[in-house]
Design a protein around this motif. Structure first.
Motif, PDB file in Angstrom:
ATOM      1  N   PHE A 124      86.014  22.053  73.913  1.00  0.00           N
ATOM      2  CA  PHE A 124      86.273  22.712  75.350  1.00  0.00           C
ATOM      3  C   PHE A 124      84.679  21.528  76.270  1.00  0.00           C
ATOM      4  O   PHE A 124      84.823  21.066  76.405  1.00  0.00           O
ATOM      5  N   ASN A 125      83.845  21.158  75.521  1.00  0.00           N
ATOM      6  CA  ASN A 125      82.887  20.888  75.842  1.00  0.00           C
ATOM      7  C   ASN A 125      82.821  19.636  75.629  1.00  0.00           C
ATOM      8  O   ASN A 125      82.899  18.587  76.946  1.00  0.00           O
ATOM      9  N   LEU A 126      84.177  18.450  74.748  1.00  0.00           N
ATOM     10  CA  LEU A 126      84.120  17.184  74.585  1.00  0.00           C
ATOM     11  C   LEU A 126      85.147  16.803  75.707  1.00  0.00           C
ATOM     12  O   LEU A 126      84.929  16.008  76.331  1.00  0.00           O
ATOM     13  N   ASN A 127      86.636  17.890  76.332  1.00  0.00           N
ATOM     14  CA  ASN A 127      87.344  18.033  77.006  1.00  0.00           C
ATOM     15  C   ASN A 127      86.451  17.863  78.865  1.00  0.00           C
ATOM     16  O   ASN A 127      86.768  16.965  79.990  1.00  0.00           O
ATOM     17  N   LYS A 128      85.528  18.319  79.024  1.00  0.00           N
ATOM     18  CA  LYS A 128      84.555  18.182  79.534  1.00  0.00           C
ATOM     19  C   LYS A 128      83.846  17.196  79.797  1.00  0.00           C
ATOM     20  O   LYS A 128      83.478  16.476  80.337  1.00  0.00           O
ATOM     21  N   VAL A 129      83.587  16.690  78.393  1.00  0.00           N
ATOM     22  CA  VAL A 129      82.406  15.054  78.820  1.00  0.00           C
ATOM     23  C   VAL A 129      84.080  14.366  79.301  1.00  0.00           C
ATOM     24  O   VAL A 129      83.605  13.554  80.031  1.00  0.00           O
ATOM     25  N   ARG A 130      84.654  13.971  78.341  1.00  0.00           N
ATOM     26  CA  ARG A 130      86.405  13.180  78.599  1.00  0.00           C
ATOM     27  C   ARG A 130      86.150  12.855  80.156  1.00  0.00           C
ATOM     28  O   ARG A 130      86.685  11.974  81.002  1.00  0.00           O
ATOM     29  N   PHE A 131      86.290  14.441  80.732  1.00  0.00           N
ATOM     30  CA  PHE A 131      86.871  14.377  82.344  1.00  0.00           C
ATOM     31  C   PHE A 131      85.196  14.105  83.135  1.00  0.00           C
ATOM     32  O   PHE A 131      86.012  13.394  83.892  1.00  0.00           O
ATOM     33  N   LEU A 132      84.238  13.579  82.337  1.00  0.00           N
ATOM     34  CA  LEU A 132      82.749  13.969  83.750  1.00  0.00           C
ATOM     35  C   LEU A 132      82.988  12.422  83.761  1.00  0.00           C
ATOM     36  O   LEU A 132      82.459  11.193  84.300  1.00  0.00           O
ATOM     37  N   ILE A 133      83.400  12.244  82.369  1.00  0.00           N
ATOM     38  CA  ILE A 133      83.219  10.147  81.811  1.00  0.00           C
ATOM     39  C   ILE A 133      84.594   9.234  82.880  1.00  0.00           C
ATOM     40  O   ILE A 133      83.937   8.127  83.833  1.00  0.00           O
ATOM     41  N   SER A 134      85.390  10.265  83.448  1.00  0.00           N
ATOM     42  CA  SER A 134      86.570   9.314  84.014  1.00  0.00           C
ATOM     43  C   SER A 134      86.213   9.840  85.739  1.00  0.00           C
ATOM     44  O   SER A 134      86.382   9.139  86.157  1.00  0.00           O
ATOM     45  N   LYS A 135      85.677  10.923  85.171  1.00  0.00           N
ATOM     46  CA  LYS A 135      85.213  11.230  86.877  1.00  0.00           C
ATOM     47  C   LYS A 135      84.378  10.163  87.511  1.00  0.00           C
ATOM     48  O   LYS A 135      83.886   9.717  88.498  1.00  0.00           O
ATOM     49  N   SER A 136      83.166   9.763  86.143  1.00  0.00           N
ATOM     50  CA  SER A 136      81.874   8.879  87.131  1.00  0.00           C
ATOM     51  C   SER A 136      82.601   7.471  87.577  1.00  0.00           C
ATOM     52  O   SER A 136      82.207   6.776  88.034  1.00  0.00           O
ATOM     53  N   GLU A 137      83.432   7.229  86.292  1.00  0.00           N
ATOM     54  CA  GLU A 137      84.249   5.499  87.387  1.00  0.00           C
ATOM     55  C   GLU A 137      84.484   5.689  88.765  1.00  0.00           C
ATOM     56  O   GLU A 137      84.875   4.917  88.996  1.00  0.00           O
ATOM     57  N   GLU A 138      85.283   7.045  88.979  1.00  0.00           N
ATOM     58  CA  GLU A 138      85.440   6.630  90.480  1.00  0.00           C
ATOM     59  C   GLU A 138      84.483   6.783  90.861  1.00  0.00           C
ATOM     60  O   GLU A 138      84.563   6.368  92.024  1.00  0.00           O
ATOM     61  N   TYR A 139      83.056   7.400  90.980  1.00  0.00           N
ATOM     62  CA  TYR A 139      82.906   7.158  91.632  1.00  0.00           C
ATOM     63  C   TYR A 139      81.678   5.532  91.722  1.00  0.00           C
ATOM     64  O   TYR A 139      80.990   5.214  92.194  1.00  0.00           O
ATOM     65  N   MET A 140      81.519   5.164  90.248  1.00  0.00           N
ATOM     66  CA  MET A 140      81.059   3.755  90.008  1.00  0.00           C
ATOM     67  C   MET A 140      81.902   2.893  90.512  1.00  0.00           C
ATOM     68  O   MET A 140      81.407   1.684  91.058  1.00  0.00           O
ATOM     69  N   ASN A 141      83.323   2.919  90.689  1.00  0.00           N
ATOM     70  CA  ASN A 141      84.104   2.004  92.381  1.00  0.00           C
ATOM     71  C   ASN A 141      83.963   2.332  93.103  1.00  0.00           C
ATOM     72  O   ASN A 141      84.755   0.903  94.046  1.00  0.00           O
ATOM     73  N   SER A 142      83.870   3.370  93.669  1.00  0.00           N
ATOM     74  CA  SER A 142      83.509   3.813  94.842  1.00  0.00           C
ATOM     75  C   SER A 142      82.456   3.820  96.078  1.00  0.00           C
ATOM     76  O   SER A 142      81.860   4.099  96.753  1.00  0.00           O
ATOM     77  N   LEU A 143      81.050   3.664  94.918  1.00  0.00           N
ATOM     78  CA  LEU A 143      79.633   3.765  95.517  1.00  0.00           C
ATOM     79  C   LEU A 143      79.381   2.666  96.488  1.00  0.00           C
ATOM     80  O   LEU A 143      80.128   0.998  95.915  1.00  0.00           O
ATOM     81  N   ASP A 144      78.778   2.429  97.494  1.00  0.00           N
ATOM     82  CA  ASP A 144      78.484   1.317  98.246  1.00  0.00           C
ATOM     83  C   ASP A 144      76.822   1.623  98.625  1.00  0.00           C
ATOM     84  O   ASP A 144      75.925   2.253  97.854  1.00  0.00           O
ATOM     85  N   PRO A 145      76.182   1.023  99.084  1.00  0.00           N
ATOM     86  CA  PRO A 145      74.637   0.493  98.826  1.00  0.00           C
ATOM     87  C   PRO A 145      74.225   1.585  99.343  1.00  0.00           C
ATOM     88  O   PRO A 145      73.377   1.862 100.329  1.00  0.00           O
TER      89      PRO A 145
END
Length: 587
Positions: free
Chosen positions: A167-188
């Protein structure tokens, strides 16, 4: 993940239907027990989830005359979802239901026979939830906790530790995937932005980053707890040889660490710590000296403090002018000496000229008269000798006079030059207070020179101070030191004198122990725990990388504050902007 409730019916001592809620609606623990009851309930939970063998059914079955049913229901909370596992021990039928706030759906329903040698499809489903599906492994892993008489809540907490990895590792994978969305949508985005949309996105990123860090800390804590369980199991399964004994005595806090990585990171930590301490010591000494110089300048050299930079040049020129006057005076004295010598020569030659002209003219006349006895010849001859002596002595006498005039002219030029320099000196004396008193000039010159040396030293010290502060405030070094401090401060004393030899011995012992352990295959329980720990290590490293990347993109290092304080500041900023613009905000 946790077990919310347990419902059992037909169990020994619980013949009638019994429902146990472990937590209230606020998440507070409301049921706990110890002694025999806690072991019975713990084993009942494992039996419902993983099944009982026919022998175990007889052991846990209650009086059938009281209750014909023999069932159990375990409710597990998985974040926002709930799993219901219900087992009928009489019919061996099991049903699993996954429920959330929107819907419920069955994930398994059918027979699950234990100990008959056939495959169990139920366990295949269960592997998608739990990494370990062998009940005997759970009992083996938690054997020490059970034997130590720990309470039911402690046993369940240890059970959650073993239930939650997937369960924790699935949550980590979700967080990493979600982080890519934040990284791609970050503005200054910045804390001082006037754009509410940007600030809102900045706040969302901070909340996400906070959850990511919370997950990372949870994994590190679980990894440490799993390591302790693994150590206990190894302690039971491996012989207590001399290597283990030395490791336990001298390296108890770091036994489960990677020896090569541990040694490299701790030695780097020591090097960085020594560098930091040296820089801090140097900085302290530099600041002490800066303060000392500033006080000395303020107290002893206050009169020079407002002097412009041109003062030193003027002082140098003043000294040069004094030397020039002295040199000119020497030249004047030399010219005076030459003038006096030439005046003596001039007078001497004048006397000689008169003497010779006065002597040789009459003498030539007498000699001519004696020789020629004729006035016609005597007069021209005497006059001729007179002219010869007159012009001979007169020419040399004129040269002396001409030299005297040239010397006097040189003397006048030197005196004029001397006078001009003296005027320049007087001007400087009127301009600069330290030149007015000629008697104290030497003292002022020495003090001004000392003042300039102090100023130069002060400038160099401030440059050094700035350079050391920059080194101490380097984000990479600061982060590394903080990371090492959090990771190893409770494990190893980085200031111990024999640190390198201590770590070398640890690496040697671990290598020898690995060689011994490698000669035999680890039992399944150790293999399972090692796999979980390895997966957690990789997940922690991945979360750390994502954390650093996202923090760098958000420029959090420039605030130098904990993330909670930054988040509070963003919330206040949004609230203030909403108030200024008359936008309704949530309290």
């Amino acid at each position: 993940m946790r077990i919310e409730s347990l419902q059992i019916s037909g169990f020994k001592g619980y013949e009638h239907a019994t429902s146990i809620n472990f937590f209230d609606q606020h998440g507070n623990l409301i049921f706990d027990t110890d002694g025999e009851e806690r072991l019975f309930i713990f084993q009942a939970i494992l039996g419902i989830i993983f099944g009982f063998t026919p022998e175990e059914k007889k052991q846990f079955r209650g009086d059938q005359t009281i209750n014909q049913t023999f069932t159990g229901l375990v409710t597990l909370s998985l974040d926002q979802k709930t799993v219901f596992i219900e087992r009928d021990f009489e019919t061996d039928i099991i049903a699993c239901l996954l429920s959330d706030s929107i819907s419920s759906r069955p994930i398994f329903q059918g027979k699950d026979l234990v100990g008959n040698g056939y495959s169990r499809p139920y366990l295949d489903m269960l592997r998608s939830i739990f990494p370990i599906v062998d009940k005997s492994l759970y009992l083996e892993i938690l054997q020490d906790e059970i034997n130590e008489g720990k309470s039911l809540s402690s046993l369940l907490n240890a059970l959650y530790l073993l239930f939650s990895p997937r369960f924790n590792l699935n949550k980590v994978r979700f967080l990493i995937s979600k982080s890519e969305e934040y990284m791609n949508s970050l503005d200054p985005s910045r804390l001082d932005s006037q754009n509410l949309s940007q600030l809102g996105h900045f706040k969302e990123c901070l909340i996400f980053l906070k959850s990511l860090r919370t997950m990372r800390e949870q994994l590190k804590d679980d990894q440490e707890r799993l390591g302790r369980l693994l150590h206990k199991i190894r302690h039971r399964n491996l012989q207590k040889n001399e290597l283990l004994k030395e490791l336990e005595e001298s390296y108890a806090t770091i036994m489960d660490q990677n020896p090569i990585l541990l040694r490299a990171e701790i030695l780097l930590w020591k090097s960085l710590t020594q560098m930091k301490e040296k820089n801090q010591k140097d900085l302290k000494e530099i600041r002490r000296r800066i303060n000392e110089i500033e006080q000395e300048i303020q107290i002893d050299f206050q009169e020079y403090n407002q002097l412009p930079s041109s003062a030193e040049r003027e002082l140098k020129r003043y000294e040069e002018d004094l030397k020039k006057i002295e040199e000119l005076q020497k030249k004047i004295d030399q010219v005076d000496t030459e003038i006096k010598l030439n005046e003596v020569k001039f007078k001497t030659w004048k006397t000689v000229k008169i003497f010779f002209v006065g002597l040789f003219a009459p003498l030539s006349f007498v000699l001519s008269y004696i020789a020629f006895n004729s006035w016609f010849l005597i007069i021209p001859e005497a006059f001729f000798f007179f002219l010869i002596f007159f012009f001979l002595f007169g020419h040399y006498h004129s040269k002396i006079r001409e030299k005297l005039l040239n010397l006097q002219e040189d003397k006048d030029i030197f005196r004029k030059h001397q006078h001009d320099i003296q005027q320049e000196i007087e001007t400087m004396r009127k301009k600069w207070f330290f030149l007015k008193d000629e008697k104290n000039f030497e003292l002022h010159r020495e003090r001004l020179h000392e003042y300039r040396e102090l100023q130069q030293e002060l400038k160099q010290l401030k440059r050094k101070e700035q350079r050391i502060v920059q080194i101490l405030n380097q984000p990479n070094i600061t982060r590394q030191l903080k990371s090492f401090q959090e990771k190893y401060s409770s494990l190893v004393d980085v200031h111990r004198a024999d640190l390198e030899a201590y770590l070398d011995r640890f690496v040697q012992l671990k290598n020898e122990l690995s060689s011994i352990e490698g000669s035999s295959v680890d039992p399944p329980v150790i293999q399972e725990l090692q796999k979980i720990i390895k997966d957690y290590q990789q997940a922690v490293q991945q979360l750390k990388t994502v954390d650093e990347d996202l923090s760098e993109r958000l420029h959090l290092h420039q605030y130098n504050l904990p993330i909670d304080q930054i988040l509070d500041a963003v919330k206040r900023r949004i609230k203030n902007l909403q108030m200024e613009r008359g936008i309704q905000f949530e309290y």
